[in-house]
Design a protein around this motif. Sequence first.
Motif, PDB file in Angstrom:
ATOM      1  N   THR A 262       0.936  -1.216   0.193  1.00  0.00           N
ATOM      2  CA  THR A 262       0.177   0.048   0.037  1.00  0.00           C
ATOM      3  C   THR A 262       0.795   1.197  -0.024  1.00  0.00           C
ATOM      4  O   THR A 262       0.589   2.110  -0.841  1.00  0.00           O
ATOM      5  CB  THR A 262      -1.039   0.013   1.393  1.00  0.00           C
ATOM      6  N   SER A 263       1.727   1.234   1.214  1.00  0.00           N
ATOM      7  CA  SER A 263       2.772   2.468   0.858  1.00  0.00           C
ATOM      8  C   SER A 263       3.649   2.609  -0.199  1.00  0.00           C
ATOM      9  O   SER A 263       3.727   3.942  -0.862  1.00  0.00           O
ATOM     10  CB  SER A 263       3.542   2.501   2.316  1.00  0.00           C
ATOM     11  N   ALA A 264       4.031   1.582  -0.863  1.00  0.00           N
ATOM     12  CA  ALA A 264       4.746   1.495  -2.277  1.00  0.00           C
ATOM     13  C   ALA A 264       3.884   2.049  -3.184  1.00  0.00           C
ATOM     14  O   ALA A 264       4.503   2.846  -4.064  1.00  0.00           O
ATOM     15  CB  ALA A 264       5.232   0.066  -2.296  1.00  0.00           C
ATOM     16  N   LYS A 265       2.694   1.548  -3.453  1.00  0.00           N
ATOM     17  CA  LYS A 265       1.994   2.317  -4.401  1.00  0.00           C
ATOM     18  C   LYS A 265       1.593   3.866  -4.325  1.00  0.00           C
ATOM     19  O   LYS A 265       1.718   4.477  -5.398  1.00  0.00           O
ATOM     20  CB  LYS A 265       0.491   1.509  -4.499  1.00  0.00           C
ATOM     21  N   ASP A 266       1.470   4.186  -3.126  1.00  0.00           N
ATOM     22  CA  ASP A 266       1.170   5.514  -2.720  1.00  0.00           C
ATOM     23  C   ASP A 266       2.406   6.287  -3.164  1.00  0.00           C
ATOM     24  O   ASP A 266       2.174   7.599  -3.651  1.00  0.00           O
ATOM     25  CB  ASP A 266       0.977   5.600  -1.384  1.00  0.00           C
ATOM     26  N   ASN A 277      -2.881   6.177 -12.996  1.00  0.00           N
ATOM     27  CA  ASN A 277      -3.834   5.287 -13.358  1.00  0.00           C
ATOM     28  C   ASN A 277      -3.276   4.145 -14.348  1.00  0.00           C
ATOM     29  O   ASN A 277      -3.902   3.156 -14.920  1.00  0.00           O
ATOM     30  CB  ASN A 277      -5.142   5.777 -14.173  1.00  0.00           C
ATOM     31  N   SER A 278      -1.897   4.081 -14.553  1.00  0.00           N
ATOM     32  CA  SER A 278      -1.165   3.344 -15.298  1.00  0.00           C
ATOM     33  C   SER A 278      -0.780   1.952 -14.666  1.00  0.00           C
ATOM     34  O   SER A 278      -0.734   1.831 -13.554  1.00  0.00           O
ATOM     35  CB  SER A 278       0.057   3.703 -16.098  1.00  0.00           C
ATOM     36  N   TRP A 279      -1.043   0.923 -15.394  1.00  0.00           N
ATOM     37  CA  TRP A 279      -0.558  -0.366 -14.996  1.00  0.00           C
ATOM     38  C   TRP A 279       0.693  -0.607 -14.394  1.00  0.00           C
ATOM     39  O   TRP A 279       1.028  -1.450 -13.567  1.00  0.00           O
ATOM     40  CB  TRP A 279      -0.625  -1.551 -15.749  1.00  0.00           C
ATOM     41  N   LEU A 280       1.711   0.267 -14.941  1.00  0.00           N
ATOM     42  CA  LEU A 280       3.163   0.443 -14.614  1.00  0.00           C
ATOM     43  C   LEU A 280       3.271   0.988 -13.109  1.00  0.00           C
ATOM     44  O   LEU A 280       4.015   0.408 -12.345  1.00  0.00           O
ATOM     45  CB  LEU A 280       3.974   1.433 -15.424  1.00  0.00           C
ATOM     46  N   THR A 281       2.176   1.563 -12.562  1.00  0.00           N
ATOM     47  CA  THR A 281       2.157   2.087 -11.143  1.00  0.00           C
ATOM     48  C   THR A 281       2.294   0.837 -10.298  1.00  0.00           C
ATOM     49  O   THR A 281       2.878   0.836  -9.353  1.00  0.00           O
ATOM     50  CB  THR A 281       1.159   3.042 -10.936  1.00  0.00           C
ATOM     51  N   ALA A 282       1.302  -0.128 -10.645  1.00  0.00           N
ATOM     52  CA  ALA A 282       0.828  -1.217  -9.925  1.00  0.00           C
ATOM     53  C   ALA A 282       2.085  -2.159  -9.960  1.00  0.00           C
ATOM     54  O   ALA A 282       2.612  -2.600  -8.844  1.00  0.00           O
ATOM     55  CB  ALA A 282      -0.403  -1.985 -10.253  1.00  0.00           C
ATOM     56  N   LEU A 283       2.580  -2.242 -11.145  1.00  0.00           N
ATOM     57  CA  LEU A 283       3.925  -3.289 -11.314  1.00  0.00           C
ATOM     58  C   LEU A 283       5.011  -2.605 -10.631  1.00  0.00           C
ATOM     59  O   LEU A 283       5.676  -3.536  -9.970  1.00  0.00           O
ATOM     60  CB  LEU A 283       4.097  -3.500 -12.912  1.00  0.00           C
ATOM     61  N   MET A 284       5.388  -1.383 -10.595  1.00  0.00           N
ATOM     62  CA  MET A 284       6.412  -0.839  -9.765  1.00  0.00           C
ATOM     63  C   MET A 284       6.047  -1.137  -8.223  1.00  0.00           C
ATOM     64  O   MET A 284       7.309  -1.281  -7.719  1.00  0.00           O
ATOM     65  CB  MET A 284       6.623   0.499 -10.053  1.00  0.00           C
ATOM     66  N   ALA A 285       4.848  -0.734  -7.999  1.00  0.00           N
ATOM     67  CA  ALA A 285       4.515  -1.017  -6.490  1.00  0.00           C
ATOM     68  C   ALA A 285       5.017  -2.419  -5.987  1.00  0.00           C
ATOM     69  O   ALA A 285       5.517  -2.864  -4.884  1.00  0.00           O
ATOM     70  CB  ALA A 285       3.263  -0.714  -6.117  1.00  0.00           C
ATOM     71  N   ALA A 286       4.447  -3.423  -7.068  1.00  0.00           N
ATOM     72  CA  ALA A 286       4.801  -5.088  -6.716  1.00  0.00           C
ATOM     73  C   ALA A 286       5.975  -5.397  -6.688  1.00  0.00           C
ATOM     74  O   ALA A 286       6.479  -5.939  -5.886  1.00  0.00           O
ATOM     75  CB  ALA A 286       4.043  -5.767  -7.780  1.00  0.00           C
TER      76      ALA A 286
END
Length: 379
Positions: A262-266, A277-286
């Motif tokens: 959660t904190s990584a994605k924020d 809104n990009s899927w790259l944001t979720a992938l980078m947080a993952a």
Amino acid sequence: MFLTLLCYTKCHTSKKGRFYNPCQDAEDLFSGMNSAQLLKPSPQESAFGTQPSHRMASSVSTVPRAVYGTPEARPAVWPPLDFAMGALACCAACVFTNPLEVVKTRLQLQGELRARGSYHRHYRGVLQALWMVGRTDGLRGLQKGLSVGLIYQGVMNGVRLGSYSYCEALGVTSLPGGSLLSGAGAGALGALIASPAYLVKTHLQAQTVEAIAVGHQHNHLGVSDAFVTIYRREGLIGLWRGVSGAVPRVMVGSAAQLSTFTSAKDWVSHSQWFNPNSWLTALMAAAISGVAVAITMTPFDVISTRLYNQPVDEFRRGCLYNGFLDCMLKVCQAEGPLGLYKGMGPVFLRLAPHTVLSMLFWDLMRQQAVKNKQSQGTS
């Protein structure tokens, strides 16, 4: 291999009519991150939507709603169907990430209880190990243990989702820290029940031709033969050998994912490296969360693999280790502390793609189920 789908089992409706999840949870092993951060809360929208993530602390009341009987919004998808689709999605992701599981098992068993430099290294990294397995065992060798791995994913996720949903119905997840404890407990229960499948998966993924063999070779002829052989040799209790390493492995991995994703994605969103809104944001947080999970979970993963794969004597006792602590001490003494981090590369590389794939598959199936339900309601 998942708790990330749990936060969709009970949604609440905001003033604008949009659905969002009040809880933050995370997926299991050995598989994924918090689905509330990866997928759109609204069932009519895609996985990587425009609405920002919601933190659990800001959107969850401290009063257990289910305990006091406060009516809640009806889920968009029937919960048992939601659980089944979650398990199926993780199984689909497992098909793509299973080769990394094979490589991870080989790396963790290589040089077992031997000092560094005193043994021949067949596997020297993730890419070289993938090439070695593919060249020696063929493409089918990269998918060893896939069938029983799918069984493990299905049973694990079914038990996890069902157990967590029960805790949520009782209002436990609404209490401070309740979501974390419920998630860890549900993961531990899932690991306990699905342990025989993980045991057989480890045996099958470890065995190969003598030229590149590492660890003890059980030489099973297949999944059914493995279950029968273990049962005849060690009895029913033998199918749960190594579970003392599997339960803490899942609990630690889930806790690490929950506390970091959660904190990584924020942080990634606020840094404006990519479109929020990009899927790259979720992938980078993952990927960022995957580092924390790999560091904290790999030692438990190594111990779990060693306990599962060790041979047994005529008294049905392990020939190498007597339990979790004994395994950890022996590995540190013989291989050094870094011996507990063997196979960390494939553990890390598996987390992000498994999460994205499982969330994407699950979201597509869930959206289709919602469309079918709406079409039936209007007809």
